[in-house]
Design a protein around this motif. Structure first.
Motif, short mmCIF file in Angstrom:
data_model
loop_
_atom_site.label_atom_id
_atom_site.label_comp_id
_atom_site.label_asym_id
_atom_site.label_seq_id
_atom_site.Cartn_x
_atom_site.Cartn_y
_atom_site.Cartn_z
N TRP A 171 -0.04 32.43 46.83
CA TRP A 171 1.15 32.93 47.50
C TRP A 171 2.40 32.67 46.67
CZ3 TRP A 171 1.54 36.29 51.17
CH2 TRP A 171 0.45 36.48 52.04
N LEU A 180 2.48 35.14 43.95
CA LEU A 180 2.81 36.44 44.51
C LEU A 180 4.31 36.55 44.81
CD1 LEU A 180 0.77 38.70 45.12
CD2 LEU A 180 1.14 38.20 47.54
N PHE A 181 4.84 35.47 45.37
CA PHE A 181 6.27 35.46 45.68
C PHE A 181 7.09 35.59 44.42
CE2 PHE A 181 8.61 34.81 49.52
CZ PHE A 181 7.62 34.81 50.48
N TYR A 182 6.68 34.83 43.41
CA TYR A 182 7.42 34.85 42.15
C TYR A 182 7.42 36.25 41.56
CZ TYR A 182 8.93 33.45 37.53
OH TYR A 182 9.61 33.34 36.36
N LEU A 183 6.23 36.84 41.55
CA LEU A 183 6.09 38.19 41.03
C LEU A 183 6.87 39.18 41.91
CD1 LEU A 183 4.58 39.34 38.64
CD2 LEU A 183 2.71 39.93 40.16
N GLY A 184 6.83 38.91 43.21
CA GLY A 184 7.51 39.78 44.16
C GLY A 184 9.02 39.80 43.98
N ILE A 185 9.55 38.77 43.32
CA ILE A 185 10.98 38.75 43.05
C ILE A 185 11.26 39.25 41.63
CG2 ILE A 185 13.01 37.27 42.91
CD1 ILE A 185 11.31 35.38 44.86
N MET A 227 9.46 41.39 39.79
CA MET A 227 9.20 42.82 39.58
C MET A 227 10.41 43.67 39.92
SD MET A 227 5.77 44.19 39.30
CE MET A 227 5.75 45.11 40.82
N LEU A 274 11.23 40.46 51.41
CA LEU A 274 10.34 40.98 50.36
C LEU A 274 10.03 42.45 50.60
CD1 LEU A 274 7.65 38.40 49.26
CD2 LEU A 274 9.72 39.15 48.10
N HIS A 280 10.53 45.84 48.18
CA HIS A 280 9.42 46.59 47.61
C HIS A 280 9.18 47.98 48.19
CE1 HIS A 280 7.81 43.58 44.87
NE2 HIS A 280 8.45 42.75 45.66
#
Lengths: 300, 268, 326
Positions: free
Chosen positions: A107, A110-115, A117, B18, B22
């Motif tokens: 998670w 994922l969070f890191y990538l989610g920011i 990207m 989030l 996205h």
């Protein structure tokens, strides 16, 4: 090679100079030189009959800059930057808090990538996506009418100041897109600041009898503040200098960036454009000085 | 690590945040397939692959893509060279004016892009430099330096100072030390910095509008289409392509730094 | 000919004199310790020998050759670093082989020597590991092997045991000493731990404020300190100021008195007991007399005074050491 190596060892300053000269020449000549050229241009003026730049130092361009119409532009931009910064901070905080203190294992990644990207993905594509969303025939209108709330959207758009023909030509639209595009720049510094708060400090607060809400208000929030300020430097500066978002999504009222662009392009008035560009530099100078006092640079 | 889980309200707020980041991007993928030609109508009346074929045949898109790749490649190489030199100097030695140099490197992205753009433009105009691919590269390399610099400086700081001394102690001169110790240790940081610089340059539009003259990079092409739309479906496809092209370097950079980040995260 | 010699060597950083006019001669084959508190100039002296620093003035010779103009990679010395400085991107084998690779040895020749060096530090079979997979003690041995495989004429060790725990440290002290005897090369060893210096070195140079305060055998330094600083730093001796010592020594100099030599119960001085701590084999009693703080070590099963009690203090004849150079 070996002889050169010996020579550099005997003269560490020479080594330092070799390392520094190329980047310093580049940044010094190209970048600082350009900034000086910019400042210089702002003290030139334009001959309104011939449209040619008169290369004589004068304050005439600054006098032109301070006309009420231009002051309006500056105030509008600064207010927008402030609103965007505030909204971004409010939306970013929970994301940063969750990513920094609760997300674990996959998670966390994922969070890191989610920011990361959205931060790095194409700016124009993001703006374009919002053009699609906010268009009169777009998805937002569709959702509102699907929920039988079309009247609410129309009512909002009918409001003065924030409204407009459709969301994509209203200041609200401009604001939304600004918040969206700069949000990751706010999340990351807050997250960094929060990650630096030792867990033991929060435990200590709880141990001393603080309610979780009190711990949040008296320990976590003050410690995250430098992160918020650091993030606000980005959101504020980026909003001040942007001219594409208000051009594509917004009404005909100008922002500083647009004014710079139009004066140098359409009007060919480079001196006035240059003088206009000095405004965000001055505003950011003041802002950075204040931020530095609040210790924001440690969180960058 | 805290064992407790997050309050429900926090989970909700973070999740919504989030999603806000996205969902709009997902929309780009849908619109690339829409059969609607004149408007941004939602939902799409039908789906088609036709516009991919049309875009494929468009010379102007290919030209813009080519220029963008070329500019990004040259700017990235320049930025990697200048950024790592600067990082080496700042991280390894103490000297007068060190802080000023850090500031100088950061300035091109700390100041609004429009300032950098108009500054370069007025310099070109004062010096009578005609616009070309190189004027674009000049601008891009300038703001890409900081990306490489930041990554390299962080790595240099983590690298033990005594490693280079150990290398010289074992008989390696400065150049051998550079090749066998310094470069292998900062390689990933340089690659990451380079990838991100590439993504940044490929995508840049604000500074480019001031330094490009008549040439079109892909973002400039898109901007033109946004301001004066000609064929909306082609723009939809290009938007998706631009997003997809910038994705691998970003993911690559993330994958390469992931290990170090988790290590740092565990220390907290 | 000395292995290493300093002739009036100084190293200044601006106004700070890290090393100040130091003269020094280390004979070949000696286990030499540089002892001192942090900032005393001992590490800078070591770095001057290695070539990581250049002297501001004075000359440094290694086996007679003036090395002032020689970079580290041209000196016949090798260093074991305090943080080991193992290359994180190379495995143990390539770490130890690094210097040989730079020398241009073939892969096969390198590996034979590296294997031998790893055997010597009892790390045979660890070649494929990464430094991050080793314990502190193992890293320390790799660092040692990496330096020794170069067959240096002088081995420099910068606080090499500082990061190890007590037990491992004692074991490594033994190993280093026997290794030095076996190889017969000169060891120059920097430490802030007087116990370590005294137990390992043939001779000790005690540094303070960039200068050598005393240079001698461990016994010299321990029993015959030349200044109050050394008496206090090396072995925590009591320092009796001139006015207290003069009636007994007849000389206008301060005197050193080892805590184990200070006897309680009978003697010419009176002391007030301010603290008592049990150390195991003995008990440490701190006393205050005429503004001077003294420490006595009372062996097991001897009678102990009470806190706050005033007791008589004495010492055996000859226990008082006059510090004439103070």
């Amino acid at each position: 090679m070996s002889a050169l190596s010996d020579r550099l060892w005997r003269h560490p300053r020479l080594l330092l100079a070799l390392l520094l000269v190329p980047p310093l020449l580049w940044l010094g000549i190209i970048y600082v030189g350009s900034l000086v050229a910019l400042l210089l241009q702002s003290f030139f003026s334009i001959d309104h009959f011939s449209g040619m730049v008169t290369r004589e130092l004068t304050l005439a361009t600054y006098a032109e800059l301070l006309r009420p119409a231009n002051i309006d532009i500056m105030i509008r931009t600064a207010v927008m930057a402030a609103c965007v910064t505030l909204a971004a901070a409010i939306i970013a905080f929970p994301i940063a808090l969750y990513a920094a203190r609760y997300a674990k294992g996959p998670w966390r990644a994922l969070f890191y990538l989610g920011i990361m990207m959205p931060l790095w993905s194409s700016y124009l594509v993001k703006v374009y996506a919002w053009k699609l969303i906010l268009a009169k025939e777009g998805i937002l209108t569709w959702i509102f009418s699907g929920l039988h709330l079309g009247w609410l959207l129309d009512g909002f758009l009918a409001l003065p100041v924030v409204g407009g023909n459709s969301l994509s030509v209203s200041p609200t639209g401009t604001f939304l897109v600004f918040v969206y595009v700069w949000l990751p720049y706010m999340v990351l510094p807050i997250q960094a600041a929060l990650e630096r708060v030792p867990t033991s400090m929060l435990d200590a607060s709880g141990d001393l009898g603080a309610h979780p809400a009190q711990t949040f208000a008296h320990v976590l929030l003050p410690l995250a503040l430098p992160g918020v300020v650091a993030g606000s430097i980005f959101t504020f500066s980026l909003t001040l200098g942007d001219y594409i978002i208000p051009q594509i999504i917004g009404n005909s009222r100008l922002f500083i960036g647009q004014a710079v662009y139009q004066f140098q392009g359409v009007a060919g008035n480079i001196p006035l454009a240059a003088a206009f560009a000095v405004v965000p530099i001055v505003i950011m100078g003041i802002y950075l000085t204040l931020a530095k006092r609040m210790g924001a640079f440690d969180a960058l | 690590m805290r064992s407790e889980s997050a309050p429900r309200s926090l989970k909700l707020a973070a999740g919504l945040g989030l999603a806000f980041l996205h969902l709009p991007i997902l929309l780009i993928f849908v619109y690339a397939f829409t059969s609607e030609e004149k408007s941004f109508a939602w939902p799409p009346p039908g789906l088609t692959l036709k516009w991919f074929a049309v875009t494929w045949g468009r010379a102007d898109v290919w030209a813009a893509l080519g220029l963008s790749l070329k500019v990004a490649a040259i700017s990235t190489l320049l930025a990697m060279l200048l950024g790592s030199l600067c990082a080496a100097a700042v991280a390894r030695t103490r000297f007068f004016g060190r802080e000023t140099i850090s500031l100088l490197v950061i300035l091109p992205i700390a100041l609004p892009g429009v300032v950098t753009g108009i500054a370069l433009r007025s310099a070109f105009s004062l010096a009578d430099i005609p616009f070309s691919t190189w004027t674009i590269v000049l601008g891009h390399a300038t703001f890409c330096v900081v990306i490489v610099y930041n990554n390299a400086v962080a790595r240099f700081r983590r690298m033990h100072g005594s490693l280079t001394e150990a290398s010289m102690d074992l008989g390696a001169d400065l150049f051998q030390t550079l090749r066998f110790v310094i470069l292998p240790n900062i390689a990933t940081a340089l690659v990451v910095g380079g990838m991100l610089a590439f993504a940044l340059s490929f995508d840049e539009v604000i500074v480019t509008t001031f330094t490009a003259g008549q040439q079109q990079t892909l973002p400039i092409w898109m901007l033109e289409e946004l301001v004066r739309p000609r064929e909306r479906p082609v723009t939809n496809v290009v938007a998706m392509v631009v997003f997809v092209v910038t994705l691998p370097p970003i993911l690559g950079a993330w994958l390469l730094t992931r290990g170090t980040d988790t290590v740092a995260g565990h220390g907290k | 000919m000395s292995a290493v010699s300093f002739a009036s060597v100084s190293r200044h950083y601006g106004a700070v004199r890290a090393v100040d006019r130091v003269d020094l001669a280390i004979p070949e084959g000696e286990f030499f310790a540089m002892l001192g508190p942090s900032g005393s100039g001992k590490t800078t002296s070591l770095r001057l020998i290695a070539g990581f620093e250049r002297p501001t003035s004075g000359s440094i010779r290694i086996f007679g050759e003036d090395v002032g103009a020689l970079p580290p990679y041209k000196r016949a010395v090798n260093t074991v670093f305090q943080d080991y400085a193992l290359f994180p991107h190379l495995n143990v084998l390539d770490n130890v082989a690094y210097g040989l690779m730079i020398k241009g040895l073939s892969r096969r020749a390198r590996h034979a020597q590296v294997e031998a060096a790893l055997e010597m530090v009892r790390l045979g079979g660890y070649g494929a590991r990464k430094p991050s997979e080793l314990s502190g003690g193992q890293r320390q041995r790799v660092a040692l092997a990496r330096a020794l495989v170069m067959k240096p004429r002088v081995l420099l060790l910068d606080e090499p045991l500082g990061a190890l725990d007590l037990k491992l440290r004692e074991q490594m002290q033994e190993e280093l000493k026997s290794l030095q005897r076996e190889l017969g090369i000169t060891f120059v060893f920097v430490t802030h731990d007087q116990g370590e210096a005294l137990s390992m070195a043939d001779r000790v140079a005690v540094f303070n404020d960039g200068r050598i305060m005393q240079l001698g055998t461990p016994e010299d330094v321990y029993f015959r300190p030349q200044t109050p600083f050394i008496a206090d730093f090396v072995g925590s001796s009591n320092v009796l100021p001139v006015e207290m010592a003069q009636p007994f020594t007849g000389e206008a100099h301060p005197a050193a008195l080892r805590p184990e030599h200070l006897q309680l119960g009978a003697g010419p001085l009176q002391g007030n007991v301010t603290g008592i701590s049990f150390l195991g084999q003995s008990t440490r009693v701190t006393l205050e007399t005429g503004g001077t703080r003294l420490t006595a070590l009372v062996p097991q099963h001897h009678p102990l005074p009470a806190q706050g009690e005033t007791v008589a203090l004495g010492w055996a004849p000859g226990a008082l050491h006059v510090m004439r150079s103070a």
